[in-house]
Design an enzyme around this catalytic site. Structure first.
Site, PDB file in Angstrom:
ATOM      1  N   SER A 193      -8.503  16.473  43.246  1.00 47.95           N
ATOM      2  CA  SER A 193      -8.214  17.515  42.272  1.00 47.95           C
ATOM      3  C   SER A 193      -7.142  18.443  42.825  1.00 47.95           C
ATOM      4  CB  SER A 193      -9.493  18.292  41.942  1.00 47.95           C
ATOM      5  OG  SER A 193     -10.106  18.788  43.113  1.00 47.95           O
ATOM      6  N   GLY A 200      -6.172  21.434  41.207  1.00 49.03           N
ATOM      7  CA  GLY A 200      -6.231  22.703  40.491  1.00 49.03           C
ATOM      8  C   GLY A 200      -5.440  22.649  39.194  1.00 49.03           C
ATOM      9  N   GLY A 226      -3.625  19.413  37.911  1.00 53.23           N
ATOM     10  CA  GLY A 226      -4.291  18.208  37.445  1.00 53.23           C
ATOM     11  C   GLY A 226      -5.024  17.469  38.542  1.00 53.23           C
ATOM     12  N   GLY A 253     -14.844  21.051  40.149  1.00 52.08           N
ATOM     13  CA  GLY A 253     -14.673  19.804  40.892  1.00 52.08           C
ATOM     14  C   GLY A 253     -15.886  18.892  40.781  1.00 52.08           C
ATOM     15  N   ASP A 254     -17.074  19.490  40.697  1.00 46.70           N
ATOM     16  CA  ASP A 254     -18.295  18.699  40.540  1.00 46.70           C
ATOM     17  C   ASP A 254     -18.345  18.073  39.148  1.00 46.70           C
ATOM     18  OD1 ASP A 254     -18.999  19.734  43.079  1.00 46.70           O
ATOM     19  OD2 ASP A 254     -19.818  21.523  42.120  1.00 46.70           O
TER      20      ASP A 254
END
Length: 313
Positions: free
Chosen positions: A220, A222, A225, A251-252
């Site tokens: 990831s 941020g 993308g 992120g999870d």
């Protein structure tokens, strides 16, 4: 079924404020308390979208019982392992522009016997799993190669293992050849020793993690993308968020969406981006359900190696 391990779960309090000024009295506009920990959040996101999952968590003290109570309210299928220490609490300060300031406690130390008890509970539940997700920081007392040892054990049994951690624990896990790792931009930099400033450098960093042992890397980036590198192929995608509220747990949600989307290729990356962007639009660490997810905003693009990355993750 997707089985998750959270060795360092938490109570996550998110407080929305107008602005953060050091040394001043700050009035909160809203506050919420959520069950936390990366594996816990993966399960919460999967459950919100009717994907079968189960969470293995150690818990201790009044905070631990509060955590289990919150998980029960959400309907999470939990295998809980009692430990002698206290479950940690984390605080996130959220500003209107989406800036998040997080204060994370280190977590309680686990004894060797407690680590073994958690591992045994995980192994006992893994027989019905397709994926095992080992994620989050390691609390004090847990060997740095814990995720590596579990990856080796489950891979030998034919299970896919996804690892989402950082620092020495990530580097150790790579030696066990997990099916997937999911670093963010900061963790890519930490693992490779160089902070990516362009999309091409981020792809190179992901390639280095594959060379160290990971079969696939979902990274990831941020607001820039995410990238997916697997089997000699790369994909890049974006899903802009006009009004971000909280990046906690995004992120999870990305990892959960990727696994729910088939855990391979362009379609899974698109689903991951849709879930992550939906999470950023929600308060605290609330996980998105079907009504929150807008797949029409996802764009899978030809990666331009020269594209500069936005400052920060």
């Amino acid at each position: 079924m997707i089985l998750t391990l959270t060795l360092n779960p938490s109570l996550d309090r998110t407080i929305e404020i107008g602005s953060l000024t050091r040394g001043s009295v700050i009035r909160a506009s809203t506050a919420r308390l959520d069950p936390g920990g990366k594996g816990v959040n993966v399960c919460r996101a999967l459950l919100a979208n009717d994907v079968v999952s189960r969470a293995v968590v150690p818990f201790g003290g009044a905070e631990g019982h509060r955590l289990l109570g919150l998980l029960a309210v959400e309907g999470i299928d939990v295998i809980s392992v009692p430990v002698s220490g206290l479950t940690r609490s984390n605080v996130a300060l959220a500003e209107p522009d989406g800036t998040i300031t997080k204060i994370n406690e280190p977590g309680t130390a686990l004894s060797a016997a407690e680590v073994d008890a958690v591992a045994e509970a995980l192994v006992a539940a893994a027989h019905s799993a397709d994926w095992v997700v080992a994620s989050g920081s390691l609390p004090p007392g847990v060997p740095v190669d814990m995720y590596a040892r579990l990856t080796t054990r489950f891979a030998a049994a034919g299970l896919n293992v996804a690892v989402d951690t950082s620092g020495p624990a990530l580097l150790a896990a790579l030696t066990a050849a997990p099916a997937l790792v999911k670093p963010n931009r900061e963790e890519l930099a930490e693992a490779t020793g160089s902070s990516p400033r362009t999309l091409g450098e981020a792809l190179d960093a992901a390639g280095k993690l594959r060379a160290l042992g990971a079969s696939a890397v979902l990274a990831s980036l941020g607001p820039d993308g995410a990238i997916l590198v697997e089997d000699g192929r790369t994909w890049y995608g974006r899903c802009p968020v006009p009004e971000p509220r909280s990046t906690v747990g995004a992120g999870d949600a990305m990892l959960a969406g990727f696994l729910a989307g088939g855990a391979h290729g362009e379609a899974a990356l698109a689903e991951a981006l849709a879930w992550a962007s939906a999470a950023v639009c929600l308060p605290g660490s609330r996980m998105p359900g079907p009504a929150d997810i807008r797949r029409e905003g996802v764009r899978i693009l030809e990666p331009d190696p020269t594209q500069p990355l936005t400052s920060g993750d």
